[in-house]
Scaffold this active site. Sequence first.
Site, PDB file in Angstrom:
ATOM      1  N   THR A 250       0.805  -1.217   0.000  1.00 32.44           N
ATOM      2  CA  THR A 250       0.000   0.000   0.000  1.00 32.44           C
ATOM      3  C   THR A 250       0.846   1.279   0.000  1.00 32.44           C
ATOM      4  OG1 THR A 250      -1.605  -1.215   1.292  1.00 32.44           O
ATOM      5  CG2 THR A 250      -1.949   1.117   1.185  1.00 32.44           C
TER       6      THR A 250
ATOM      7  N   GLY B 181       0.616  -0.387   5.459  1.00 30.13           N
ATOM      8  CA  GLY B 181       1.065  -1.330   6.487  1.00 30.13           C
ATOM      9  C   GLY B 181      -0.013  -2.252   7.022  1.00 30.13           C
TER      10      GLY B 181
HETATM   11  N1  GLU Z   1      -5.396  -4.357   2.304  1.00 34.77           N
HETATM   12  C1  GLU Z   1      -4.985  -3.593   3.429  1.00 34.77           C
HETATM   13  C2  GLU Z   1      -6.129  -2.835   4.028  1.00 34.77           C
HETATM   14  O1  GLU Z   1      -6.990  -2.430   3.332  1.00 34.77           O
HETATM   15  C3  GLU Z   1      -3.963  -2.611   3.063  1.00 34.77           C
HETATM   16  C4  GLU Z   1      -2.776  -3.305   2.564  1.00 34.77           C
HETATM   17  C5  GLU Z   1      -1.614  -3.023   3.373  1.00 34.77           C
HETATM   18  O2  GLU Z   1      -1.290  -1.881   3.660  1.00 34.77           O
HETATM   19  O3  GLU Z   1      -0.994  -3.999   3.698  1.00 34.77           O
HETATM   20  O4  GLU Z   1      -6.160  -2.630   5.178  1.00 34.77           O
END
Ligand code: GLU
Length: 585
Positions: A403, A490
């Site tokens: 992200t 994160g």
């Molecule tokens: N998929 C994660 C979320 O929406 C974000 C991905 C990440 O930062 O690891 O919380």
Amino acid sequence: MAKLRQLLGVVSGVTALTLAAAPTTASAVAPAKPTSTATGYGGAVATVDPDATAIGIDVLRRGGNAVDAAVATAAALGVTEPYSAGVGGGGFFVYYDAKHHRVHTIDGRETAPKTFTPTVFTENGKPIPFADAVTSGLSIGVPGTPLTWQNALDAWGTRTLEQTLAPATRLARNGFVVDQTFHDQTADNAKRFANFPATKALFLPGGQPPAVGTTLRNPDLAKTYDLLGQDGVQAIYRGPIGRDIVKTAQNPPASAPVRQGQLTADDLAAYTAPFRTPTKTGYEGLDVYGMAPPSSGGTTVGEALNIVEKTGLKGLDATDYLHRYLAASTLSFADRNRWVGDVPGVPVSSLLSDRFAATRACLIDPDKALTTPQPPGDPHTPGGDCARPAASDTKTPYEGPSTTHLTVADKWGNVVAYTLTIEQTGGSGITVPGRGFLLNNELTDFNFTPVTPGVPDPNLPGPGKRPRSSMAPTIVLSHGRPLLAVGSPGGATIITTVLQILLGRLDRGLTLPQAIAAPRASARNGKAVDAEPAFDTGALTARGWTFAPVKEIGAATGIEFLKNGRLLAAAEPTRRGGGSAATVR
Ligand code: GLU
């Protein structure tokens, strides 16, 4: 991503279609100075990447507003940070409108296919192996990023999509200089990327991760951006790019087969990126605005702030302060896991009520760590007393890191905090052939089975459902005027990173750059608290906290509004290779 790319003004040519045969400049817009902090006037941009920051600044300099610049910057990150951001993924866009003194949000979260059931990620009653789900067609949700951009521009921008995509299109065509972070992220994913011919051709030129200092070009992505500019995002939701997405998700072109997806053209056509009421939390006379469900960012940061406020931080030494920070995040994560997801009736206002915070804060013993896992409280009936909920075997669900977050402010005082993702670093690993972008694996953010057997889980898969997120783009207002905007990648640690930065800046007397640079720890109601090597665990261990070392947590960016229109933009000095902050003047 940053410094190396800056230092390496000259590139060495390598092979393949995507690599330059000779040194080139990275883009038409000169990259921003390799600095993680900038102070000045006329607008500001902070991202993880100097090319993207430069493009955002250029839009502002030419009279675009914060929304125009945010979309242009995000599109540039789709080029230089393709493993974290891009039109194959989703995100959450938080916007402060200076004219009306109001905060708005757009929910660009990916949606599940209509055919999804709560057991879609199980086989014979057991969850399928997580790694299988990550690199599969099954985890691909309908991308929300294209419609987020269009909706933001339609509502608040001054430029067309075609205009805002133009600089990133040039960047994709001319290429960018590979830095160490990009190289390492590619190397970490090389094995799974190699299984997909389109991904291999794009990101493993000559079968290897591109060398640091070479130029990576993505002409397919340039064509995709051109088409989006000309035909609008319908090229994805009802057009030729969408057809390719569906084909790819249903039957991923791979050397060794992976699980097939269920995405259809109808799922794409049904997609919306709704405007949602932001969460709002009062904190020490300030108003903290964040992202409502399906993200858990706003409610969890907000609840933790309320809990911390009840315990009081003023005048505490570092250990007492961090003790409360860890306890407040532990408790708010217990509540997040039980109550927040893309389901009707999430008790947002109760979770953010002072009354509920009081019933949680009183569980904190000032001298002793909380035992974990803590059971959730019940925000529906917060009661007046210190309600010690029955113990349970609540578990903290897994979420991976990747992200990217960008923060933009313009000379009119408009602000954007925008976090976007394709979930895992490299998403599903599956590139849409001929289109130059990776598809997300966001549907792995659902819980594959109920986190606590017998207790309703708001984050099980469902038809058209959005997986719960932790993304927490945040804007803090003081008397209706922006004071601070911040966010981070994160996974679930996003929430604690944003919380720790807010507390560092608002309570602990740190400047924004210091608050971003400070060593991080992340308590999420699991067995141990993740802690960076520089985080001092000694005195906290003595209080009973257990720590697990992790290399790095988050990669934040933010902007602070100083006196007389001065802006302070800040990015990471070292995490993820360091970020890039700049102001217009
Ligand atoms: N998929 C994660 C979320 O929406 C974000 C991905 C990440 O930062 O690891 O919380």
